[in-house]
Design a protein around this motif. Structure first.
Motif, PDB file in Angstrom:
ATOM      1  N   ALA A  20       0.842  -1.258  -0.211  1.00  0.00           N
ATOM      2  CA  ALA A  20      -0.063   0.194  -0.026  1.00  0.00           C
ATOM      3  C   ALA A  20       0.976   1.095   0.006  1.00  0.00           C
ATOM      4  O   ALA A  20       1.781   1.233   0.618  1.00  0.00           O
ATOM      5  N   VAL A  21       0.569   2.281  -0.711  1.00  0.00           N
ATOM      6  CA  VAL A  21       1.336   3.393  -0.907  1.00  0.00           C
ATOM      7  C   VAL A  21       0.445   4.621  -0.404  1.00  0.00           C
ATOM      8  O   VAL A  21      -0.653   4.788  -1.215  1.00  0.00           O
ATOM      9  N   VAL A  44      -0.756  -4.027  -5.849  1.00  0.00           N
ATOM     10  CA  VAL A  44      -0.400  -2.237  -5.370  1.00  0.00           C
ATOM     11  C   VAL A  44      -1.816  -1.661  -5.048  1.00  0.00           C
ATOM     12  O   VAL A  44      -2.546  -1.683  -6.180  1.00  0.00           O
ATOM     13  N   ARG A  45      -1.764  -1.199  -3.854  1.00  0.00           N
ATOM     14  CA  ARG A  45      -2.859  -0.265  -3.612  1.00  0.00           C
ATOM     15  C   ARG A  45      -2.449   1.196  -3.210  1.00  0.00           C
ATOM     16  O   ARG A  45      -1.401   1.311  -2.530  1.00  0.00           O
ATOM     17  N   ARG A  58      -8.617  -2.304   6.978  1.00  0.00           N
ATOM     18  CA  ARG A  58      -9.678  -2.984   7.788  1.00  0.00           C
ATOM     19  C   ARG A  58      -9.977  -4.060   7.003  1.00  0.00           C
ATOM     20  O   ARG A  58     -10.339  -5.229   7.651  1.00  0.00           O
ATOM     21  N   GLU A  59      -9.924  -4.041   5.627  1.00  0.00           N
ATOM     22  CA  GLU A  59     -10.505  -5.246   4.807  1.00  0.00           C
ATOM     23  C   GLU A  59      -9.422  -6.167   4.532  1.00  0.00           C
ATOM     24  O   GLU A  59      -9.474  -7.412   4.690  1.00  0.00           O
ATOM     25  N   ARG A  60      -7.984  -5.761   4.374  1.00  0.00           N
ATOM     26  CA  ARG A  60      -6.695  -6.529   4.344  1.00  0.00           C
ATOM     27  C   ARG A  60      -5.526  -5.681   4.398  1.00  0.00           C
ATOM     28  O   ARG A  60      -5.464  -4.700   4.057  1.00  0.00           O
ATOM     29  N   SER A  86      -3.294  -0.136  15.330  1.00  0.00           N
ATOM     30  CA  SER A  86      -4.217  -0.991  14.635  1.00  0.00           C
ATOM     31  C   SER A  86      -3.741  -2.177  14.133  1.00  0.00           C
ATOM     32  O   SER A  86      -4.131  -3.433  14.299  1.00  0.00           O
ATOM     33  N   HIS A  87      -2.407  -2.184  13.737  1.00  0.00           N
ATOM     34  CA  HIS A  87      -1.827  -3.252  13.037  1.00  0.00           C
ATOM     35  C   HIS A  87      -0.169  -3.412  13.596  1.00  0.00           C
ATOM     36  O   HIS A  87       0.546  -3.325  12.802  1.00  0.00           O
TER      37      HIS A  87
END
Length: 214
Positions: A20-21, A44-45, A58-60, A86-87
């Motif tokens: 994720a960026v 990539v997101r 929250r989804e992945r 959170s993670h």
């Protein structure tokens, strides 16, 4: 802008790493997304707003997050703290322009993996991601992880008895080369070999598999 693709002999052997960026510069986002997609090793997101990133997490949860620390009204430090709350353990690589030594020290105290100062080369980004993947064991298939964990557990059981590979061969009939390959995680043992090893180490197969979270 498209980046020339790079052929990798490991593409078909490595599962894609989820990246994720987060950056408020849409041109930079597109540049990095094109590069990562062309590498053929990543899914990539990209996000220009922290809330979009949090919602997606929250989804992945991504395996690696490239995080810009200077995003206009958004404080990168606050985003980082929220992500780590959170993670816990998520691999974060900071990306920012003209960092000060004080900023870098403060950020590393938050246990980020690395720090890339803009402008950086694509070679630097590629190497940093490669380092993160190797250090965190990312991009591995479930089969890879099971082989590694099982091999490691079997090695611990052997060494706990002070047995050499030759000793284990005498007990199980499995060749030294096969045992070495199993312990290194290069190959899964056959059912027959697994049962022979469990008998030699006096452990039930179900207990062995449970011990590696299988």
């Amino acid at each position: 802008m498209r980046i020339a693709s790079h052929t990798s002999t490991n593409r078909n052997k490595q599962a894609s790493v989820d990246i994720a960026v987060l950056d408020d510069d849409s041109d930079f986002i597109q540049y990095i997304e094109d590069f990562l997609n062309d590498e053929g090793l990543y899914s990539v997101r990209t996000f220009t707003h922290p809330d979009k990133l949090f919602s997606s997490c929250r989804e992945r949860v991504p395996e690696i997050i490239l995080l810009d620390m200077k995003m206009g009204p958004f404080q990168g430090q606050e985003v980082l703290e929220r992500l780590q709350q959170s993670h816990p353990g998520v691999c974060v690589i900071i990306v920012t322009g003209y960092p000060s030594l004080e900023d870098m020290r403060a950020t590393f105290k938050r246990q980020v993996f690395d720090y890339l100062a803009k402008p950086f080369s694509l070679g630097q980004l590629r190497q940093t991601l490669k380092n993160a993947i190797a250090a965190r064991g990312l991009g591995r298939t479930p089969q890879d992880l099971v082989r590694d964990r099982l091999g490691h557990r079997l090695k611990l059981l052997r060494t706990a008895r002070n047995w050499s590979l030759k000793d284990t061969t005498a007990q199980t009939g499995i060749s030294i080369s096969q045992l070495s390959s199993i312990e290194r995680g290069a190959h899964m043992p056959s059912i027959e070999s697994l049962l022979a090893l469990c008998a030699a180490y006096e452990v039930k197969p179900s207990e062995l598999l449970a011990s590696i979270d299988f």
